[in-house]
Design a protein around this motif. Structure first.
Motif, short mmCIF file in Angstrom:
data_model
loop_
_atom_site.label_atom_id
_atom_site.label_comp_id
_atom_site.label_asym_id
_atom_site.label_seq_id
_atom_site.Cartn_x
_atom_site.Cartn_y
_atom_site.Cartn_z
N PRO A 35 49.48 52.45 -5.58
CA PRO A 35 50.91 52.67 -4.85
C PRO A 35 51.30 51.44 -3.84
N GLY A 36 52.65 50.81 -4.10
CA GLY A 36 52.78 49.82 -3.41
C GLY A 36 52.37 48.54 -3.72
N ASN A 37 51.52 48.45 -4.61
CA ASN A 37 50.78 47.26 -5.18
C ASN A 37 50.88 46.60 -6.51
N GLY A 38 52.17 47.11 -6.89
CA GLY A 38 52.55 46.26 -8.38
C GLY A 38 52.94 44.88 -7.81
N GLY A 39 53.45 44.37 -8.90
CA GLY A 39 53.81 42.76 -8.86
C GLY A 39 54.81 42.42 -10.23
N ASN A 40 55.79 42.06 -9.84
CA ASN A 40 56.77 40.89 -10.74
C ASN A 40 56.84 39.56 -10.36
N LEU A 41 57.16 38.69 -11.42
CA LEU A 41 57.41 37.37 -10.98
C LEU A 41 58.69 37.05 -10.40
N TRP A 42 58.74 35.94 -9.66
CA TRP A 42 60.08 35.76 -8.99
C TRP A 42 59.83 34.38 -8.88
N LYS A 43 61.10 33.65 -8.90
CA LYS A 43 61.43 32.17 -8.87
C LYS A 43 62.14 31.91 -7.72
N VAL A 44 61.79 30.81 -7.00
CA VAL A 44 62.52 30.32 -5.94
C VAL A 44 62.79 28.73 -5.85
N ASP A 45 63.98 28.32 -5.96
CA ASP A 45 64.21 26.78 -6.11
C ASP A 45 64.22 26.08 -4.85
N LEU A 46 63.64 25.02 -5.02
CA LEU A 46 63.68 23.99 -3.75
C LEU A 46 64.82 23.24 -3.63
N THR A 47 65.59 23.07 -2.93
CA THR A 47 66.74 22.22 -2.74
C THR A 47 66.87 21.31 -1.62
N LYS A 48 67.68 20.61 -1.60
CA LYS A 48 67.86 19.48 -0.44
C LYS A 48 67.86 20.11 1.04
N LYS A 49 68.51 21.57 0.93
CA LYS A 49 68.41 22.29 2.41
C LYS A 49 67.10 23.20 2.56
N GLY A 50 66.25 22.99 1.51
CA GLY A 50 65.23 23.96 1.62
C GLY A 50 65.09 24.85 0.48
N TRP A 51 64.14 26.00 0.83
CA TRP A 51 63.88 27.13 -0.18
C TRP A 51 65.16 27.81 -0.46
N GLY A 52 65.54 28.19 -1.60
CA GLY A 52 66.53 29.05 -1.85
C GLY A 52 66.28 30.56 -2.01
N LYS A 53 66.95 31.56 -2.41
CA LYS A 53 66.98 32.93 -2.35
C LYS A 53 65.96 33.00 -3.61
N PRO A 54 65.05 34.01 -3.58
CA PRO A 54 64.11 34.29 -4.70
C PRO A 54 64.92 34.96 -5.65
N GLN A 55 64.51 34.67 -7.03
CA GLN A 55 65.22 35.43 -8.22
C GLN A 55 64.23 36.04 -9.09
N ARG A 56 64.36 37.15 -9.55
CA ARG A 56 63.34 37.69 -10.25
C ARG A 56 63.30 37.47 -11.58
N LEU A 57 62.29 36.86 -12.15
CA LEU A 57 62.30 36.50 -13.58
C LEU A 57 62.89 37.66 -14.71
N PRO A 58 63.48 37.34 -15.84
CA PRO A 58 63.79 38.39 -16.82
C PRO A 58 62.89 39.33 -17.16
N ASP A 59 63.50 40.54 -17.75
CA ASP A 59 62.39 41.55 -18.20
C ASP A 59 61.64 41.19 -19.32
N VAL A 60 61.74 40.32 -20.06
CA VAL A 60 61.04 39.48 -21.32
C VAL A 60 59.69 39.20 -20.44
N ILE A 61 59.76 38.81 -19.49
CA ILE A 61 58.36 38.51 -18.66
C ILE A 61 57.89 39.70 -17.75
N ASN A 62 59.12 40.00 -17.10
CA ASN A 62 58.45 41.27 -16.23
C ASN A 62 58.69 42.61 -16.96
N GLN A 63 57.71 42.61 -17.93
CA GLN A 63 57.82 43.78 -18.75
C GLN A 63 57.21 45.20 -18.08
#
Length: 318
Positions: free
Chosen positions: A138-166
């Motif tokens: 419980p509470g210890n699951g995991g999905n993969l998230w991507k976060v972009d590094l821009t000139k202003k710093g780190w953006g907002k994390p985005q969940r990778l698609p379900d083909v990966i997060n099965q």
């Protein structure tokens, strides 16, 4: 063991469910033929790190390192910067905090980072639970998230698609130069196995198991060279000692992946564990286990070690 598992990753359950078939194996005459000194990295070179650290992901220029640690109760991703010939006191990464965030992996071009998190899949969702080894976490699951590094710093994390997060037990990302992603997920037996999703035409393709992944033993925590010339992973397969995860290296050949080679045998009996990572020049391997500086296994702690693997790579034409 249960305490550490909650703080870190399912990779630390290796002794429980991935190597139940392991038998004692005679060490070959090639033992430690590429010997190198194993040194502490964290705690050690980075100041103020708790004795619970794993998975250091370096920026391509080597001036920043992101890693998982658990200073209180939740695992979070910290960042330390290399300034004036030393590492700075780590701080929480801007995209971390608030959830279990762990196992960061940089894209080789440094433009983004992928990490595992138990955060809800949607804004209105719940923190996700994990399931592996035929047990609920419980509470210890995991999905993969991507976060972009821009000139202003780190953006907002985005969940990778379900083909990966099965499912809700996806961990340990590794990224190639073309954007393809390796990761691990559990099969119906409860063992984790590695998958690879090719990134093509702006989309992730259906993940496949690499040839070195076998049903009888689990394989976890991949780290891969940007050009996929070699890959390192953890497994309890022979010749790993009972209730131990060894680090194995495979090389890309014209016919596919080579047979796995055990780095504990090739380099040092101190080279074993999980959460493999590479330095930007690919010559240093980082990994984590529960052996402290005195050589004592401490079940409540986890330490990051480093070792030179350049002799092994050179022997295989790299």
């Amino acid at each position: 063991m249960k305490r550490i598992t909650k703080l870190f990753t399912p990779a630390l359950l290796l002794a429980v469910f991935i190597n139940t078939n392991t038998k004692a194996i005679t060490i070959s005459a090639d033992t430690n033929k590429y010997w190198a000194e194993v040194k502490a990295f964290a705690p050690g070179e980075i100041p103020g790190v708790a004795n619970r650290a794993a998975a250091p992901a370096f920026s391509p220029d080597g001036k920043a390192v992101y890693f998982g640690t658990s200073p209180v109760k939740d695992i979070t991703i910290m960042v330390s910067y290399y300034k004036d010939n030393k590492w700075t006191e780590p701080v929480i990464a801007p995209f971390s905090g608030g959830f279990h965030n762990l196992e960061p992996a940089f894209a080789p071009n440094g433009k983004y980072l992928v990490f595992a998190s138990n955060r809800p899949a949607s804004a209105s969702g719940e923190i996700i639970d994990g399931y592996w080894g035929k047990k609920n976490y419980p509470g210890n699951g995991g999905n993969l998230w991507k976060v972009d590094l821009t000139k202003k710093g780190w953006g907002k994390p985005q969940r990778l698609p379900d083909v990966i997060n099965q499912n809700n037990s996806i961990f340990s990302p590794a990224i190639t130069a073309d954007g393809s992603v390796y990761f691990m997920l559990p099969d119906t037996s409860g063992r984790f196995h590695i998958r690879r999703s090719q990134y093509k035409n702006g989309e992730y393709q259906t993940p496949v198991r690499p040839s070195f992944s076998v049903d009888a033993y689990g394989d976890v925590d991949p780290v891969v060279a940007p050009d996929e010339s070699f890959l390192i992973f953890s497994s309890g397969r022979p010749p790993a000692l009972p209730h131990t995860a060894d680090l194995f290296i495979v090389f890309r050949t014209p016919k596919g992946w080579s047979e796995p080679l055990d780095l504990r045998q090739l380099i040092s009996d101190k080279v074993f564990g999980v959460e493999a990572r590479l330095s930007p020049d690919l010559k240093t391997l980082y990994f984590s286990n529960q052996r402290n500086a005195a050589g004592v296994t401490v079940n409540t702690d986890q330490y990051i070690w480093q070792v030179d693997i350049s002799k092994v790579l050179k022997a295989h034409g790299l």
